[in-house]
Write a protein that holds these residues in place. Structure first.
Motif, PDB file in Angstrom:
ATOM      1  N   THR A   1      -4.928  15.285   0.009  1.00 53.71           N
ATOM      2  CA  THR A   1      -4.519  14.526  -1.178  1.00 53.71           C
ATOM      3  C   THR A   1      -3.055  14.763  -1.502  1.00 53.71           C
ATOM      4  O   THR A   1      -2.355  13.852  -1.936  1.00 53.71           O
ATOM      5  N   GLY A   2      -2.559  15.970  -1.286  1.00 57.16           N
ATOM      6  CA  GLY A   2      -1.135  16.238  -1.495  1.00 57.16           C
ATOM      7  C   GLY A   2      -0.263  15.430  -0.550  1.00 57.16           C
ATOM      8  O   GLY A   2       0.788  14.918  -0.937  1.00 57.16           O
ATOM      9  N   GLY A   3      -0.696  15.313   0.695  1.00 60.31           N
ATOM     10  CA  GLY A   3       0.040  14.483   1.654  1.00 60.31           C
ATOM     11  C   GLY A   3       0.049  13.019   1.256  1.00 60.31           C
ATOM     12  O   GLY A   3       1.075  12.341   1.361  1.00 60.31           O
ATOM     13  N   LEU A   4      -1.094  12.531   0.779  1.00 62.88           N
ATOM     14  CA  LEU A   4      -1.156  11.136   0.325  1.00 62.88           C
ATOM     15  C   LEU A   4      -0.263  10.906  -0.891  1.00 62.88           C
ATOM     16  O   LEU A   4       0.394   9.866  -1.003  1.00 62.88           O
ATOM     17  N   LEU A   5      -0.230  11.862  -1.801  1.00 63.94           N
ATOM     18  CA  LEU A   5       0.629  11.723  -2.975  1.00 63.94           C
ATOM     19  C   LEU A   5       2.110  11.757  -2.600  1.00 63.94           C
ATOM     20  O   LEU A   5       2.934  11.106  -3.243  1.00 63.94           O
TER      21      LEU A   5
ATOM     22  N   THR B   1      -4.380   3.385  -6.871  1.00 65.89           N
ATOM     23  CA  THR B   1      -5.271   4.328  -6.214  1.00 65.89           C
ATOM     24  C   THR B   1      -4.710   5.736  -6.311  1.00 65.89           C
ATOM     25  O   THR B   1      -5.455   6.714  -6.330  1.00 65.89           O
ATOM     26  N   SER B   2      -3.397   5.856  -6.412  1.00 67.19           N
ATOM     27  CA  SER B   2      -2.751   7.167  -6.441  1.00 67.19           C
ATOM     28  C   SER B   2      -3.183   7.992  -7.659  1.00 67.19           C
ATOM     29  O   SER B   2      -3.222   9.221  -7.589  1.00 67.19           O
ATOM     30  N   ASP B   3      -3.516   7.347  -8.773  1.00 67.26           N
ATOM     31  CA  ASP B   3      -3.982   8.095  -9.944  1.00 67.26           C
ATOM     32  C   ASP B   3      -5.317   8.767  -9.664  1.00 67.26           C
ATOM     33  O   ASP B   3      -5.548   9.904 -10.084  1.00 67.26           O
ATOM     34  N   PHE B   4      -6.201   8.084  -8.948  1.00 67.01           N
ATOM     35  CA  PHE B   4      -7.480   8.674  -8.586  1.00 67.01           C
ATOM     36  C   PHE B   4      -7.278   9.844  -7.617  1.00 67.01           C
ATOM     37  O   PHE B   4      -7.895  10.908  -7.750  1.00 67.01           O
ATOM     38  N   ILE B   5      -6.386   9.658  -6.647  1.00 68.03           N
ATOM     39  CA  ILE B   5      -6.096  10.720  -5.687  1.00 68.03           C
ATOM     40  C   ILE B   5      -5.473  11.923  -6.406  1.00 68.03           C
ATOM     41  O   ILE B   5      -5.785  13.072  -6.090  1.00 68.03           O
ATOM     42  N   GLU B   6      -4.631  11.660  -7.383  1.00 64.57           N
ATOM     43  CA  GLU B   6      -4.021  12.749  -8.151  1.00 64.57           C
ATOM     44  C   GLU B   6      -5.077  13.524  -8.938  1.00 64.57           C
ATOM     45  O   GLU B   6      -5.007  14.755  -9.037  1.00 64.57           O
TER      46      GLU B   6
END
Length: 126
Positions: free
Chosen positions: A28-32, A117-122
């Motif tokens: 998730t850190g990589g995606l963010l 989608t980034s808010d969910f990943i965060e």
């Protein structure tokens, strides 16, 4: 069962959830870190018109969100946050439903709508 063998089993069962947790945090850190490079994670930032004066009442931003098809019933209670970017000439109105509407600060017209989608990943990352 010897003490060494028992501690090995304990170590195995403790290490497994810690390893999964570390993997989730790393992914998730990589995606963010790359979320602005992929439109599927976060809508790309558009640029609005940049007149000399970008003063716009905040109520106009919610009125612009209501102009988007499907968001006609949006109220102030539906707004999570507003990210104003005067350098780009836009304001990002982010709703609690994770929908982002980018509004031109000069004309108060919606420029783009997308799902964050980034808010969910965060949330998972945190």
């Amino acid at each position: 069962m010897s003490a060494a063998r028992r501690w090995r089993r304990v170590h195995y069962w403790i290490a497994l959830p810690l390893m999964v947790t570390a993997l989730v945090i790393a992914v998730t850190g990589g995606l963010l870190a790359v979320r602005k490079d992929f439109a599927g994670l976060q809508p790309p930032t558009r640029e609005g018109a940049r007149p000399g004066d970008l003063t716009r009442p905040v109520g106009d931003l919610v009125a612009a969100v209501r102009a988007v098809p499907g968001l006609e019933a949006t109220q102030w209670t539906d707004v999570d946050r507003i990210d104003v970017r005067p350098g780009d000439g836009i304001a990002k109105v982010i709703l609690k439903s994770r929908t982002e509407v980018q509004v031109d600060l000069a004309t108060a017209r919606p420029l783009q709508t997308g799902y964050r989608t980034s808010d969910f990943i965060e949330t998972i990352h945190d």
